[in-house]
Design an enzyme around this catalytic site. Structure first.
Site, mmCIF file in Angstrom:
data_model
loop_
_atom_site.group_PDB
_atom_site.id
_atom_site.type_symbol
_atom_site.label_atom_id
_atom_site.label_comp_id
_atom_site.label_asym_id
_atom_site.label_seq_id
_atom_site.Cartn_x
_atom_site.Cartn_y
_atom_site.Cartn_z
ATOM 1 N N HIS A 131 -7.418 -8.378 -2.224
ATOM 2 C CA HIS A 131 -8.736 -7.769 -2.012
ATOM 3 C C HIS A 131 -8.724 -6.307 -2.420
ATOM 4 O O HIS A 131 -7.671 -5.664 -2.448
ATOM 5 C CB HIS A 131 -9.171 -7.886 -0.548
ATOM 6 C CG HIS A 131 -8.240 -7.178 0.395
ATOM 7 N ND1 HIS A 131 -7.094 -7.756 0.863
ATOM 8 C CD2 HIS A 131 -8.271 -5.925 0.924
ATOM 9 C CE1 HIS A 131 -6.460 -6.894 1.656
ATOM 10 N NE2 HIS A 131 -7.154 -5.775 1.703
ATOM 11 N N ARG A 150 -3.242 -11.435 4.193
ATOM 12 C CA ARG A 150 -4.553 -11.093 3.634
ATOM 13 C C ARG A 150 -4.676 -11.664 2.229
ATOM 14 O O ARG A 150 -3.732 -11.554 1.438
ATOM 15 C CB ARG A 150 -4.745 -9.573 3.535
ATOM 16 C CG ARG A 150 -4.769 -8.765 4.811
ATOM 17 C CD ARG A 150 -5.890 -9.071 5.780
ATOM 18 N NE ARG A 150 -7.167 -9.538 5.268
ATOM 19 C CZ ARG A 150 -8.155 -8.782 4.777
ATOM 20 N NH1 ARG A 150 -8.026 -7.487 4.709
ATOM 21 N NH2 ARG A 150 -9.292 -9.311 4.361
ATOM 22 N N HIS A 195 -10.784 -2.800 -1.290
ATOM 23 C CA HIS A 195 -11.702 -2.192 -0.323
ATOM 24 C C HIS A 195 -12.733 -1.347 -1.071
ATOM 25 O O HIS A 195 -12.378 -0.603 -1.989
ATOM 26 C CB HIS A 195 -10.939 -1.292 0.641
ATOM 27 C CG HIS A 195 -9.956 -2.027 1.505
ATOM 28 N ND1 HIS A 195 -10.263 -2.461 2.775
ATOM 29 C CD2 HIS A 195 -8.680 -2.407 1.283
ATOM 30 C CE1 HIS A 195 -9.205 -3.076 3.306
ATOM 31 N NE2 HIS A 195 -8.222 -3.051 2.421
ATOM 32 N N TYR A 244 -0.889 -9.784 1.013
ATOM 33 C CA TYR A 244 0.176 -9.178 1.819
ATOM 34 C C TYR A 244 0.144 -9.710 3.251
ATOM 35 O O TYR A 244 -0.911 -10.066 3.765
ATOM 36 C CB TYR A 244 0.089 -7.650 1.791
ATOM 37 C CG TYR A 244 -1.205 -7.045 2.284
ATOM 38 C CD1 TYR A 244 -1.429 -6.820 3.644
ATOM 39 C CD2 TYR A 244 -2.189 -6.662 1.386
ATOM 40 C CE1 TYR A 244 -2.605 -6.250 4.090
ATOM 41 C CE2 TYR A 244 -3.383 -6.098 1.824
ATOM 42 C CZ TYR A 244 -3.584 -5.890 3.181
ATOM 43 O OH TYR A 244 -4.750 -5.330 3.616
ATOM 44 N N TYR A 275 0.832 -1.209 0.000
ATOM 45 C CA TYR A 275 0.000 0.000 0.000
ATOM 46 C C TYR A 275 0.859 1.248 0.000
ATOM 47 O O TYR A 275 1.941 1.286 0.607
ATOM 48 C CB TYR A 275 -0.868 0.060 1.260
ATOM 49 C CG TYR A 275 -2.093 -0.811 1.238
ATOM 50 C CD1 TYR A 275 -3.271 -0.369 0.642
ATOM 51 C CD2 TYR A 275 -2.079 -2.071 1.825
ATOM 52 C CE1 TYR A 275 -4.413 -1.158 0.644
ATOM 53 C CE2 TYR A 275 -3.221 -2.863 1.830
ATOM 54 C CZ TYR A 275 -4.376 -2.396 1.240
ATOM 55 O OH TYR A 275 -5.500 -3.179 1.245
HETATM 56 FE FE LIG Z 1 -6.341 -4.114 2.694
#
Ligand SMILES: [Fe+3]
Lengths: 243, 202
Positions: free
Chosen positions: A161, A158, A163, A148, A109
């Site tokens: 995905h 995770r 959001h 990640y 991110y």
């Molecule tokens: Fe996330």
């Protein structure tokens, strides 16, 4: 018969994850311990913020380009995410804003608190937004985010995905959720996903690969439909359109 | 088996996570590029009617720790008790909706807004002036709805139909902001503990 629908249907709290899901450790100190106070929706919850299509820039629904330097593109598996936003009566929720954010193709991110070693993509910001059309349909282009690791259990990763933040037409419909990808084995190991008890509820967050719609030599298509709360209806409104 | 009434299920909520700022407040998070201003950053867009107020607060977890990665949204009536999207006469210089990411260092959120007018309850009687508040964060699986009421509205608060639903009356003060002077109201949101904020399922 009354003519004014008496508010929104109550949320099914067995279908949503509860506040406290101890396997997702942060929830332990951030979940209310008292029962929620039930109330009907009233005027203030049955209205909501208004956004016009004019807030959108031409690149807002293209995450491959909206952060890229001129002539450059974000790196990674190219996908289109397409779907329809309806209420639980099956009616399209038109002209509503969807905001999306995600990691880059490597699972990283663009955020000050990020701790994963994977590199940033200089051409990828990871955020976009799109307004549904009059019938509730939407589409945006992006790269498939990577999975990640995250600081929860030592081996928690995770699943890939995206959001999603949705407004609907009223503050009662406000929802933030996540879209997962068909076939990802990490979905069924994730403590955040696992906060949802019902496997059918989990499946409703897993986007389906739609190879028939794939753009040749460009992008695969994932279909992700979203359901928001609906109003209670008077009997004569009870048309099952679109189902 | 019985007939299928074909009602769909709402998409389940998932946490907004630690990086909600990327999608919702990219400018505040210091990564904004395509958008000029974060949505919800400005509620008063012109000569809005009514008295200007500022709402400030922290979100506090069950260890009395400040939650620094939360995002707070508010929705409210304009000064005359009119709502955007429901009433065409609603103040054109007031959006009614605000969004603020808590400061990543101090955890403080704030809104510059107007004091809301009164809205009708489902039976047509008036509610006390209030602001609807919604909190999401890492560790919050489904957004939390609460309400901010005003300390200088004692009579209206006493007859408010939502406050009256709260059986344990000693919890009502968790919904009443604290006046800090010069139109500033502090509203701390406690996620857990003896003075846990009242949250609503509506
Ligand atoms: Fe996330």
């Amino acid at each position: 018969m009354t003519t004014k629908p008496p508010g929104y249907k109550t949320r099914d709290r067995q279908w949503h994850p509860p506040g406290l899901t101890p396997a997702y450790k942060t929830s332990v100190t951030r979940s209310p311990t008292r029962a929620l106070i039930s109330m009907p929706t009233s005027a203030g919850e049955e209205a909501g913020p208004v956004f016009g299509h004019d807030i959108l820039g031409p690149m807002d629904n293209d995450l491959i380009l909206n952060w890229a330097a001129p002539g450059e593109m974000a790196m990674g598996p190219r996908i289109l995410v397409r779907g329809r936003v309806t209420d639980d009566n099956g009616r399209g929720v038109g002209n509503t804003l969807i905001e999306v954010w995600q990691a880059n193709a490597g699972g990283r991110y663009r955020h000050a608190n990020e701790g994963y070693r994977a590199p940033l993509d200089p051409n990828f910001g990871g955020y976009g937004r799109v307004m549904t059309d009059a019938e509730g349909y939407y589409e945006f282009r992006t790269v498939q985010p990577g999975p990640y690791p995250w600081p929860n259990g030592m081996m928690d990763w995770r699943p890939s995905h995206i959001h999603f933040s949705l407004f609907g037409h009223s503050f009662a419909q406000r929802l933030i959720t996540q879209m997962y990808f068909e076939g990802d084995p990490l979905i069924w190991m994730c403590p955040i996903v696992g906060g949802i008890d019902d496997a059918e509820a989990i499946k409703s967050l897993v986007a389906a690969l739609d190879m028939a719609e794939t753009l040749p030599m460009d992008a695969r298509v994932y279909r992700f439909d979203i359901v928001l709360r609906g109003r209670r209806q008077t009997f004569f409104e009870n048309r099952w359109e679109g189902l | 088996m019985v007939q299928n009434h074909r009602i769909l299920k709402e998409s389940p909520s998932q946490t907004a996570g630690p990086y909600v700022h990327i999608g919702c407040t990219p400018n505040a998070a210091g990564i904004g590029k395509p958008w000029a201003e974060d949505l919800g950053a400005t509620m008063i867009t012109g000569a809005a009617e009514g008295s200007r107020i500022r709402i400030v607060g922290n979100v506090i977890d069950g260890t009395d720790g400040i939650v620094r990665d939360a995002m707070v949204e508010i929705f409210q009536a304009d000064a005359q008790g009119r709502l955007k999207s429901a009433d065409e006469a609603a103040d054109p210089h007031f959006t009614g909706w605000g969004r603020c990411a808590c400061d990543l260092k101090t955890g403080v959120y704030s809104f510059d807004t107007v004091k809301p007018g009164r809205l009708p309850w489902v039976d047509g009687k008036l509610q006390a002036p209030h602001v609807t508040v919604w909190v999401v964060a890492r560790g919050i699986n489904i957004g939390l709805h609460t309400r901010l009421y005003f300390p200088d509205e004692e009579a209206a608060n006493a007859e408010d139909p939502v406050l009256k639903r709260i059986e344990h009356a000693h919890r009502i003060p968790t919904l009443i902001a604290r006046a800090e002077g010069e139109g500033t109201y502090r509203f701390d949101i406690r996620l857990q503990g003896g003075d846990e904020t009242v949250f609503f399922d509506m």
